[in-house]
Design an enzyme around this catalytic site. Structure first.
Site, short mmCIF file in Angstrom:
data_model
loop_
_atom_site.label_atom_id
_atom_site.label_comp_id
_atom_site.label_asym_id
_atom_site.label_seq_id
_atom_site.Cartn_x
_atom_site.Cartn_y
_atom_site.Cartn_z
N LYS A 1 40.75 31.40 18.88
CA LYS A 1 39.83 32.46 19.30
C LYS A 1 38.95 32.99 18.16
CE LYS A 1 42.04 32.03 23.17
NZ LYS A 1 41.56 31.04 24.12
N LYS B 1 44.13 40.94 17.64
CA LYS B 1 44.28 39.83 18.59
C LYS B 1 44.80 38.58 17.90
CE LYS B 1 40.60 41.07 21.83
NZ LYS B 1 39.32 40.65 22.43
N PHE C 1 37.90 48.38 19.60
CA PHE C 1 38.42 48.36 20.97
C PHE C 1 37.37 48.92 21.92
CE2 PHE C 1 40.93 50.38 24.46
CZ PHE C 1 41.43 49.20 25.00
N HIS D 1 35.21 42.78 32.89
CA HIS D 1 35.37 41.37 32.53
C HIS D 1 34.37 40.59 33.37
CE1 HIS D 1 38.01 37.57 31.98
NE2 HIS D 1 36.95 37.23 32.66
N ASN E 1 36.45 29.40 28.17
CA ASN E 1 37.42 28.54 28.86
C ASN E 1 36.80 27.16 29.02
OD1 ASN E 1 39.33 30.65 29.33
ND2 ASN E 1 37.97 31.40 30.92
N ARG F 1 37.56 24.66 30.91
CA ARG F 1 38.09 24.03 32.12
C ARG F 1 37.36 24.61 33.34
NH1 ARG F 1 41.48 28.40 31.12
NH2 ARG F 1 41.58 29.79 32.92
N VAL G 1 40.20 28.85 38.51
CA VAL G 1 40.66 29.16 39.87
C VAL G 1 39.51 29.70 40.72
CG1 VAL G 1 42.11 30.73 41.23
CG2 VAL G 1 43.08 29.59 39.22
N ARG H 1 43.07 36.25 45.92
CA ARG H 1 44.13 35.27 45.64
C ARG H 1 45.36 35.64 46.47
NH1 ARG H 1 44.15 33.57 39.27
NH2 ARG H 1 41.87 33.55 38.98
C1 MV4 Z 1 39.55 43.44 24.42
C2 MV4 Z 1 39.59 44.66 25.14
C3 MV4 Z 1 38.93 45.74 24.61
N1 MV4 Z 1 38.30 45.65 23.42
N2 MV4 Z 1 38.87 43.40 23.25
C4 MV4 Z 1 42.55 41.00 27.26
C5 MV4 Z 1 42.91 39.54 27.28
C6 MV4 Z 1 42.12 38.90 26.22
N3 MV4 Z 1 41.42 37.79 26.78
C7 MV4 Z 1 41.18 39.95 25.70
N4 MV4 Z 1 41.48 41.18 26.37
C8 MV4 Z 1 40.86 42.35 26.03
N5 MV4 Z 1 40.15 42.34 24.87
C9 MV4 Z 1 38.29 44.47 22.78
N6 MV4 Z 1 37.65 44.42 21.59
C10 MV4 Z 1 40.29 44.67 26.36
C11 MV4 Z 1 40.94 43.53 26.79
C12 MV4 Z 1 41.63 43.66 28.06
C13 MV4 Z 1 41.18 43.01 29.20
C14 MV4 Z 1 40.06 42.17 29.19
C15 MV4 Z 1 39.65 41.54 30.32
C16 MV4 Z 1 40.32 41.74 31.50
C17 MV4 Z 1 41.43 42.55 31.55
C18 MV4 Z 1 41.88 43.18 30.42
C19 MV4 Z 1 43.00 44.00 30.47
C20 MV4 Z 1 43.43 44.64 29.33
C21 MV4 Z 1 42.76 44.45 28.13
#
Ligand code: MV4
Length: 429
Positions: A93, A135, A179, A185, A267, A269, A272, A313
Site C-alpha cells: 500500500k 496503516k 485521519f 468510500h 484493487n 481484480r 463483487v 449483498r
Molecule cells: C482511512 C480512514 C480515514 N483516514 N485513512 C479502512 C480500510 C482501509 N482500506 C483504509 N480504511 C480507512 N482509511 C485515512 N487517512 C478511514 C478508513 C476506514 C474506512 C474506509 C473505507 C470504508 C470503510 C472504512 C471504515 C473504517 C475506516
C-alpha cells in the site's frame, strides 16, 4: 462469446451451480482452501488436463496473488487479471500510494513511504496534526490499522499495529496519514488494455460497510456531482495509465465532507459489486476482461451512468446476532424478478450452504431511472425474496431502506456504527 468453460471445485462445492453449468468441471480437493482453491499446483493441473487457454480467478482466493499470476505466465495460461509486478506494486500500500502520488493523483498528507521509527512518526504526526492513522503497508480490510488521537497514544498504537501486521502478513511496515473523519468510500472502475490506454466507468459508493465488509453499493453516488465524477474519473485514468495497467481494476478513494478526494488503494481484480456498473453503463465487464486478455484494444471512451443501480449483498448471516454465519439447507427458494431486477447467485432450493467459505449466497442488483425508484423496486424485490431454512441479511436490507438518512443519501463509512440492528427480525410483514 461462445467460449467453453471449465469449473474447478472443492468437494464442499460439488453441488454448486457453477459446477453444473460449466462445460467441464474438475474437482481440485478437500474443503480447506489450502487444499483446493488456494492450491496452485492443483489448479494448474486442472487447466493443463482440460487444455484451458486462460484462467479467470473471480474475486477471492488467488485473484490478487502475484505468485499464481506468475505461474500462469510460466505455464502459458493467460491469467485474466493483473501481472505479478502490478499485483506486487499495488499490493504494497505504501508503494501504491507513492506511485499514485508521483502520477499526480491526490493522496492523503502523510509519511513519504514507510516510517523508520516511532520517533520519526511522532515528529511527523505533530507536523500534520492529530488525529492520524497508522496503516500496515501489507494490509487491507482494516487489519494492522490504528487511529491515534493524541501523542500519548502513539507508542502503543505503533507497537500494536506492527505486532498485528507482522502476525497477519509477515510484514510489520507501517505508513502514516492524516485521519479523514467521516469519509465516504468511493471507487472508480477502470479498464486498461495492452497498449497502455485506460478508460473509466464512473464510481460506486461503497460507504455502507460493517467491519470492513461491504453490504450495499450504489451508483451513481448520491454525494458525487457531475463535475467531481469527471475529476475523479480523470485522476483514476491518470493513475492507471501511469502504471500501464492492463485489465479491469478499481481505484478506491476517500472523499471528505468538503468533497476533496484522495487515493486510498487499488484493487487489481474484478470486484463483487461490479454488476451495478454494468447495469448503469451497459458495459459487460467480464466480457471486456476476456477481450483485453486476448489482446484486443478498449474503445477509448469513458462510461457515465445512464441509470441508477444498487446492490444488496444477500449473506447467510443473522443480522440481529452480530451477522453470525448461518450455513445449512435452503429448504425453499423464490427469486424476485421483473424489469430492473438482476440476481447473481449459485444457490437453488435444496442447496446446502457449506460452512467453509464466504457467506455471500446472492447479489440482488436493482436498476431504475432514479435513486428513489431503485429504493422502491429494491424493497419490493427484497420482500418477494424467499429463502427458507437459514437466516439471511434480507431483513437488514429492508430496515436500511426504511432509514430516512439512508433514503436521503446522507451516509458515510460511519453509518452502520450507529445503526440499530437489534430490532431486525427474520419474520417479514
Ligand atoms: C482511512 C480512514 C480515514 N483516514 N485513512 C479502512 C480500510 C482501509 N482500506 C483504509 N480504511 C480507512 N482509511 C485515512 N487517512 C478511514 C478508513 C476506514 C474506512 C474506509 C473505507 C470504508 C470503510 C472504512 C471504515 C473504517 C475506516
Amino acid at each position: 462469446m461462445g467460449v467453453k468453460t471449465v469449473a474447478v471445485y472443492s468437494t464442499a462445492d460439488k453441488d454448486s451451480l457453477h459446477v453444473r453449468f460449466a462445460d467441464e468441471a474438475v474437482c481440485i480437493g478437500a474443503p480447506p482452501s489450502k487444499d483446493s482453491y488456494l492450491n496452485i499446483p492443483r489448479i494448474i493441473a486442472a487447466a493443463e488436463i482440460t487444455n484451458a487457454d486462460a484462467i479467470h480467478p473471480g474475486y477471492g482466493f488467488l485473484s490478487e496473488n502475484a505468485e499464481f499470476s506468475r505461474i500462469c505466465e510460466e505455464y502459458n495460461i493467460k491469467f485474466i487479471g493483473a501481472s505479478p509486478e502490478m499485483i506486487n506494486q499495488m499490493g504494497d500500500k505504501a508503494t501504491a500510494k507513492a506511485t499514485m502520488e508521483a502520477a499526480g493523483v491526490p493522496t492523503i498528507p502523510g509519511s513519504k513511504g514507510l516510517l523508520k521509527s516511532v520517533e520519526e512518526g511522532l515528529v511527523l504526526a505533530e507536523e500534520i496534526g492529530y488525529p492520524i492513522i497508522l496503516k500496515a503497508t501489507a494490509g487491507g480490510g482494516g487489519r494492522g490499522m490504528r487511529i491515534v488521537k493524541e501523542p500519548a497514544g502513539f507508542k502503543k498504537a505503533w507497537d500494536d499495529a506492527r505486532q498485528e501486521s507482522a502476525a497477519a502478513f509477515g510484514n510489520a511496515g507501517l505508513y502514516l496519514e492524516k485521519f479523514v473523519e467521516e469519509p465516504r468510500h468511493i471507487e472508480i472502475q477502470i479498464i486498461g488494455d495492452s497498449t497502455g490506454k485506460a478508460c473509466h466507468l464512473s464510481e460506486r459508493d461503497c460507504s455502507i460497510q460493517r467491519r470492513h465488509q461491504k453490504l450495499v453499493e450504489e451508483t451513481p453516488s448520491p454525494f458525487i456531482t457531475d463535475e467531481l465524477r469527471e475529476k475523479m474519473g480523470k485522476a483514476a485514468i491518470k493513475g492507471a495509465e501511469a502504471i500501464s495497467y492492463e485489465g479491469a481494476g478499481t481505484i478506491e478513494f476517500l472523499v471528505d465532507k468538503n468533497r476533496n478526494f484522495y487515493f486510498m488503494e487499488m484493487n487489481t481484480r474484478i470486484q463483487v459489486e461490479h454488476p451495478i456498473t454494468e447495469e448503469v453503463t451497459d458495459f459487460d465487464l467480464i466480457k471486456e476482461q476476456i477481450k483485453v486478455a486476448a489482446g484486443e484494444p478498449i474503445s477509448g471512451k469513458n462510461y457515465f451512468p445512464k441509470l441508477y443501480a444498487m446492490e444488496c449483498r444477500i449473506n447467510a448471516e443473522d443480522p440481529s446476532n452480530g451477522f453470525r454465519p448461518s450455513p445449512g439447507k435452503i429448504v425453499n427458494l423464490h427469486l424476485p424478478g421483473g424489469k430492473g431486477v438482476r440476481i447473481d447467485s449459485h444457490v437453488y432450493a435444496g442447496y446446502v450452504i457449506p460452512p467453509n467459505y464466504d457467506s455471500m449466497i446472492a447479489k440482488l442488483i436493482v436498476s431504475a431511472q432514479s435513486r428513489q425508484e431503485v429504493i422502491v423496486r429494491m424493497k419490493r424485490a427484497l420482500a418477494e425474496f424467499v429463502i427458507d431454512g437459514i437466516k439471511t441479511t434480507i431483513p437488514f436490507h429492508l430496515a436500511l431502506l426504511d432509514d430516512p438518512e439512508f433514503v436521503a443519501g446522507n451516509f458515510t463509512t460511519k453509518f452502520l456504527d450507529t445503526f440499530d440492528f437489534s430490532s431486525i427480525s427474520q419474520e417479514k410483514s
